[in-house]
Design a protein around this motif. Structure first.
Motif, short mmCIF file in Angstrom:
data_model
loop_
_atom_site.label_atom_id
_atom_site.label_comp_id
_atom_site.label_asym_id
_atom_site.label_seq_id
_atom_site.Cartn_x
_atom_site.Cartn_y
_atom_site.Cartn_z
N PRO A 113 -28.63 -25.36 40.73
CA PRO A 113 -28.45 -24.49 41.90
C PRO A 113 -26.98 -24.16 42.17
O PRO A 113 -26.66 -23.02 42.52
N ALA A 114 -26.10 -25.15 42.02
CA ALA A 114 -24.68 -24.91 42.29
C ALA A 114 -24.11 -23.88 41.32
O ALA A 114 -23.36 -22.97 41.72
N ARG A 115 -24.44 -23.99 40.04
CA ARG A 115 -23.94 -23.02 39.06
C ARG A 115 -24.56 -21.65 39.26
O ARG A 115 -23.92 -20.63 39.01
N ALA A 116 -25.81 -21.64 39.72
CA ALA A 116 -26.50 -20.36 39.94
C ALA A 116 -25.89 -19.57 41.10
O ALA A 116 -26.16 -18.38 41.25
N GLU A 117 -25.05 -20.23 41.90
CA GLU A 117 -24.32 -19.51 42.94
C GLU A 117 -23.13 -18.77 42.36
O GLU A 117 -22.62 -17.83 42.96
N GLN A 118 -22.69 -19.18 41.17
CA GLN A 118 -21.53 -18.57 40.54
C GLN A 118 -21.91 -17.56 39.46
O GLN A 118 -21.24 -16.54 39.29
N VAL A 119 -22.95 -17.88 38.68
CA VAL A 119 -23.33 -17.05 37.55
C VAL A 119 -24.82 -16.75 37.60
O VAL A 119 -25.57 -17.33 38.38
N GLN A 120 -25.24 -15.86 36.73
CA GLN A 120 -26.64 -15.49 36.59
C GLN A 120 -27.16 -16.09 35.29
O GLN A 120 -26.53 -15.93 34.24
N PHE A 121 -28.29 -16.80 35.35
CA PHE A 121 -28.84 -17.48 34.19
C PHE A 121 -30.03 -16.74 33.59
O PHE A 121 -30.86 -16.18 34.31
N SER A 122 -30.13 -16.85 32.27
CA SER A 122 -31.31 -16.37 31.57
C SER A 122 -32.42 -17.40 31.66
O SER A 122 -32.24 -18.48 32.22
N GLU A 123 -33.55 -17.08 31.07
CA GLU A 123 -34.61 -18.07 30.88
C GLU A 123 -34.08 -19.18 29.96
O GLU A 123 -33.13 -18.97 29.20
N PRO A 124 -34.65 -20.38 29.99
CA PRO A 124 -34.14 -21.48 29.16
C PRO A 124 -34.22 -21.18 27.66
O PRO A 124 -35.19 -20.60 27.19
N TYR A 125 -33.18 -21.58 26.94
CA TYR A 125 -33.19 -21.46 25.48
C TYR A 125 -33.06 -22.84 24.83
O TYR A 125 -33.14 -22.96 23.61
N ALA A 126 -32.84 -23.90 25.63
CA ALA A 126 -32.71 -25.27 25.13
C ALA A 126 -32.89 -26.22 26.30
O ALA A 126 -32.90 -25.80 27.46
N ALA A 127 -33.04 -27.51 25.99
CA ALA A 127 -33.17 -28.53 27.04
C ALA A 127 -32.60 -29.84 26.53
O ALA A 127 -32.67 -30.14 25.34
N THR A 158 -22.78 -31.80 33.87
CA THR A 158 -23.97 -32.17 34.62
C THR A 158 -24.03 -33.67 34.82
O THR A 158 -24.43 -34.15 35.89
N GLN A 159 -23.61 -34.43 33.80
CA GLN A 159 -23.63 -35.89 33.95
C GLN A 159 -22.61 -36.37 34.97
O GLN A 159 -22.83 -37.37 35.66
N ASP A 160 -21.50 -35.65 35.10
CA ASP A 160 -20.52 -35.97 36.13
C ASP A 160 -21.17 -35.84 37.51
O ASP A 160 -21.11 -36.75 38.34
N ASN A 161 -21.83 -34.71 37.74
CA ASN A 161 -22.48 -34.49 39.04
C ASN A 161 -23.59 -35.49 39.30
O ASN A 161 -23.73 -36.02 40.41
N ALA A 162 -24.40 -35.77 38.27
CA ALA A 162 -25.54 -36.68 38.44
C ALA A 162 -25.08 -38.10 38.73
O ALA A 162 -25.63 -38.77 39.61
N LEU A 163 -24.06 -38.57 38.00
CA LEU A 163 -23.56 -39.93 38.22
C LEU A 163 -22.86 -40.07 39.57
O LEU A 163 -23.00 -41.07 40.26
#
Length: 270
Positions: A113-127, A158-163
């Motif tokens: 959600p935080a990144r989606a405030e800055q950029v526009q994302f496509s559908e997932p291409y990996a996980a 992402t691991q920085d934010n999660a930890l």
């Protein structure tokens, strides 16, 4: 052991920094807003991490390679233009996009959600899966047991934010420029544990099985998207159609099997 991992992980960081420095002066007018503008420009400029194997690596002759590089090349193939890959880092990848140095990011960027405030994302291409990695003999089963420990992460990841969200107040979170530097810190004893993705953990186990690292617990599972600037709705539509086509015809699955050894995870299809 340290040198073998450094060749795949740590050295990539230095090569990437040099490549970014070379690319930056000429990257200003690179970005285009629409598919037609990209075609008129004559190339698709894509920002990519090169220190996140197997998604992004640097070959012996200094060229970007990996899962993201092959996805970037597929984008160019479907658009009918050559691709220029611009190496970026975790902290500067979104700024590179927002300051028009690249057209798109195929940079292992988890959709949040935080990144989606800055950029526009496509559908997932990996996980990928993000977790806490430490030597097998380290007794850690949950975040509370990080009390008093030194934990390494790649800055702004992402691991920085999660930890940061779950670690006890007396845990010392040490932030490094990239995963390569964080891994090197654990190998040299600077940190007790790492916030890391399952793919990098797998790479460490493969290159240095004697290190005996393991994922202690999972922080989250995330999908990754191709990122573009806000308001590029036509480009977003085209990229989503590309992803749907590449999934349907098997091209994306073949790239995933090539680099990760498995089919696309179900999380990318939901």
């Amino acid at each position: 052991m340290t040198l073998s991992i450094t060749r795949r992980l740590a050295v990539a960081g230095a090569m990437m920094a040099a490549a970014v420095a070379l690319a930056a002066p000429t990257a200003g007018p690179a970005a285009a807003q629409t598919v037609d503008e990209i075609k008129a420009k004559g190339k698709l400029t894509i920002g990519m991490l090169v220190d996140f194997p197997p998604f992004g690596i640097t070959t012996a002759d200094g060229k970007p390679d990996g899962y993201d590089a092959d996805v970037a090349k597929l984008l160019g193939k479907h658009m009918g233009v050559p691709v220029e890959i611009v190496p970026v880092t975790g902290p500067n990848r979104i700024p590179y996009l927002l300051t028009n140095k690249v057209d798109l990011l195929v940079a292992s960027l988890g959709i949040t959600p935080a990144r989606a405030e800055q950029v526009q994302f496509s559908e997932p291409y990996a996980a990928i899966e993000i977790g806490l990695v430490a030597p097998a003999n380290t007794k850690i089963k949950e975040a509370a047991e990080l009390s008093g420990k030194r934990v390494g992460v790649a800055r702004a990841s992402t691991q920085d934010n999660a930890l940061t969200a779950v670690a006890p107040k007396d845990a010392r979170i040490m932030r490094f420029d990239d995963d390569a530097s964080a891994v090197q810190a654990m190998l040299s004893g600077q940190v007790d544990a790492l916030g890391l993705s399952n793919v990098v953990t797998k790479e460490i186990k493969k290159l240095a099985p004697q290190a005996n690292y393991e994922m202690k617990f999972v922080l989250n599972r995330q999908v990754q998207g191709i990122a573009m600037r806000k308001g590029q709705d036509a480009l977003l539509k085209w990229v989503n159609e590309f992803i749907e086509t590449a999934k349907a015809n098997g091209e994306l699955n073949e790239v995933h099997k090539k680099w990760l050894g498995t089919d696309l995870p179900p999380l990318t299809k939901s």
